[in-house]
Design an enzyme around this catalytic site. Structure first.
Site, short mmCIF file in Angstrom:
data_model
loop_
_atom_site.label_atom_id
_atom_site.label_comp_id
_atom_site.label_asym_id
_atom_site.label_seq_id
_atom_site.Cartn_x
_atom_site.Cartn_y
_atom_site.Cartn_z
N LYS A 1 0.80 -1.22 0.00
CA LYS A 1 0.00 0.00 0.00
C LYS A 1 0.84 1.28 0.00
O LYS A 1 0.30 2.36 -0.18
CB LYS A 1 -0.98 -0.01 1.18
CG LYS A 1 -1.92 -1.20 1.18
CD LYS A 1 -2.79 -1.33 -0.06
CE LYS A 1 -3.95 -0.40 -0.03
NZ LYS A 1 -4.98 -0.77 -1.05
N1 PMP Z 1 -2.62 -7.28 0.82
C1 PMP Z 1 -2.46 -6.45 1.85
C2 PMP Z 1 -1.51 -6.82 2.92
C3 PMP Z 1 -3.21 -5.25 1.92
O1 PMP Z 1 -3.06 -4.42 2.97
C4 PMP Z 1 -4.13 -4.96 0.89
C5 PMP Z 1 -4.96 -3.72 0.93
N2 PMP Z 1 -5.77 -3.55 2.03
C6 PMP Z 1 -4.27 -5.87 -0.16
C7 PMP Z 1 -3.48 -7.01 -0.17
C8 PMP Z 1 -5.31 -5.68 -1.24
O2 PMP Z 1 -4.95 -4.67 -2.10
P1 PMP Z 1 -6.00 -3.84 -2.91
O3 PMP Z 1 -6.69 -2.91 -1.95
O4 PMP Z 1 -5.17 -3.10 -3.90
O5 PMP Z 1 -6.98 -4.74 -3.54
#
Ligand code: PMP
Length: 302
Positions: free
Chosen positions: A39
């Site tokens: 992120k």
């Molecule tokens: N993996 C982790 C550790 C995350 O913190 C997040 C986002 N909350 C994601 C995957 C998913 O990513 P996205 O919000 O881009 O779908």
């Protein structure tokens, strides 16, 4: 080049995982970003786009709803750039993530875990309400801000393409907002439309249950509502994973392979392992490891 810590975001390594298959299986180690997760990329992009557009001004406050990592990335960037940061999180978020947010100087508001994001008690609704009443404030709003997938289209996708010399055949990532899977997925499909883009979800999410979600333990994964950041036109398949399987994979990945990964990565690793019999010798799969297991040690999953 900004010449500071923000330049260390991205360009993370790929590491091979010796799963029992003739295909090449690689993980992109997003937990090696300076804020500890994937992120960092979307936070930096959303903040710098807002600065360019004049939505975020010097001395301003950033308010965001987060499962932890988006907030941590914003808190780190806020510390570097001099913004006040307020993050709302759901009560299920690990103690380590809450302490990390506070270490970067963010104010943290813990909200009840709800099944629907529209619930006024939900962390998203509360962030919207706080932003409205805070002067000179900006909410990146990761679920609605198209700079979120764009960050992954501009950085993550090209890195994977380059690091695999264009040989990638399958791309797996956890979906929360959908930014990671959609942004990099779109870039990869543009390079080679035959690449399979596979989103890993939670089996009881809003999306997986057709609108009848049940709460789950895994963090940073789970499509909780219809977000414009989730571009289904570039996704070939959704693989729903249960808490039991995703969390159960964490110990195996650490003790057998040496990857101390977080909960969303556990789900992704499980999904890829379940997919191995569909892969052929020349296939090359890349999965995203979004954060580290160090953020969840107090939960005793390992
Ligand atoms: N993996 C982790 C550790 C995350 O913190 C997040 C986002 N909350 C994601 C995957 C998913 O990513 P996205 O919000 O881009 O779908």
């Amino acid at each position: 080049m900004r010449g500071n810590l923000l330049d260390a975001i991205g360009n993370t390594p790929l590491a091979k995982i010796p799963f029992d298959t003739l295909a090449g299986i690689f993980a992109k180690l997003e937990y090696l970003n300076p804020g500890g997760s994937i992120k960092d990329r979307s936070a930096l992009f959303m903040i710098e786009e807002a600065e360019k557009e004049g939505l975020l001004k010097p001395g301003g406050t950033i308010v965001e709803a987060s499962s932890g990592n988006q907030g941590i990335a914003i808190a780190m960037i806020g510390a570097i750039k001099g913004y006040k940061v307020i993050i709302t999180v759901s009560e299920k978020v690990s103690e380590e993530k809450i302490k990390t947010l506070k270490a970067y100087g963010a104010e943290v508001i813990i909200c009840p875990s709800t099944d629907f994001i529209e619930d006024p008690k939900n962390y998203h609704s509360q962030a919207v309400a706080i932003q409205k009443k805070t002067p000179n404030s900006f909410m990146p709003n990761q679920y609605f801000n198209l700079s979120n997938p764009k960050a992954h289209y501009m950085t993550l996708g090209p890195e994977i393409w380059r690091q695999t010399n264009g040989k990638i055949t399958h791309y797996f990532a956890a979906a929360g907002t959908g930014g990671t899977i959609s942004g990099a997925g779109k870039f990869l499909k543009e390079q080679n439309p035959k690449i399979k883009v596979i989103a890993v979800d939670v089996d009881t999410s809003f999306h997986a249950t057709g609108g009848n979600p049940k709460s789950y333990k895994m963090e940073g994964i789970g499509i909780d509502f219809k977000s414009p950041c989730l571009d289904e036109s570039v996704i070939d398949e959704f693989l729903p994973v249960s808490d039991k399987h995703g969390l159960g994979m964490l110990k195996i990945m650490a003790s057998k392979y040496g990857f101390l990964i977080g909960t969303s990565s556990g789900a992704v690793a499980y999904a890829v392992q379940s997919y191995l019999d569909k892969l052929e010798k020349d296939d090359l799969a890349v999965m995203i490891f979004g954060d580290s297991g160090r953020a969840y040690l107090s939960k005793d999953y390992y």
